[in-house]
Design an enzyme around this catalytic site. Sequence first.
Site, mmCIF file in Angstrom:
data_model
loop_
_atom_site.group_PDB
_atom_site.id
_atom_site.type_symbol
_atom_site.label_atom_id
_atom_site.label_comp_id
_atom_site.label_asym_id
_atom_site.label_seq_id
_atom_site.Cartn_x
_atom_site.Cartn_y
_atom_site.Cartn_z
ATOM 1 N N HIS A 297 -8.389 45.314 59.300
ATOM 2 C CA HIS A 297 -9.402 44.298 59.001
ATOM 3 C C HIS A 297 -8.901 43.274 57.987
ATOM 4 O O HIS A 297 -7.941 43.498 57.241
ATOM 5 C CB HIS A 297 -10.685 44.960 58.483
ATOM 6 N N GLU B 187 -12.541 54.314 58.273
ATOM 7 C CA GLU B 187 -11.658 54.674 57.172
ATOM 8 C C GLU B 187 -11.948 56.100 56.713
ATOM 9 O O GLU B 187 -12.992 56.673 57.049
ATOM 10 C CB GLU B 187 -11.864 53.676 56.012
#
Length: 223
Positions: free
Chosen positions: A14, A87
């Site tokens: 990201h 994550e």
Amino acid sequence: MSHSQVTRIFAVRHGETAWNVDTRIQGHLDIPLNDTGRWQARRMAAALADEPIAAIYSSDLRRAHETAQALGEAVGVAVQTDTGLRERGFGSFQGLTFKEIEARWPDLALRWRKRDPSFGPEGGETLASFYARVVEAATRLARRHPGEAIALVAHGGVMDCLYRLASGVSLQAPRTWELGNASINRLLYNGEGFVLVGWGDTQHLADGTRDESSDGDRVGHAA
């Protein structure tokens, strides 16, 4: 598996967030991209706009999903979310900077720095369980698309797991490769395992990207 059945994978981290800048652990906290991160996402999307991407899979966390949406708009493919691409959950470490963690829990911080596979912060995931989750998700998604190209848009820790998976580097080995924001990483899945093709491509970005990630991954720290 024949070459025509190989899955091409674009693994993308990201774009930048304000917490990346502050080296603050994000983990499962839903932090959006900052202005730089949105610009990075657009540049990444433009770089991949001509690739025949059949599917885009993203972590459901906003910073990854926003990045994936930019790519989806560029290639005309809807983004599908998969929690397996999240994550690592950092529990009690989330919201804190590296220095704050080291000051509060020096013994735990040492286990984290040494990449102890069995260590997980209170309420978080161990490194071993996180790695197993990422491997399962990447393998499952790659197997859906033999002979096609897909994008996996996720986080620094996920990228670290994919690098180790494809290159045979152990979980406890120190990291020597970059995990830049909005970097493009290229892998193949041949039906038996993953092969590393190219890593850390940031040519689409006009200036340097931050490698020190508050997703919960930096050199010497757990992914």
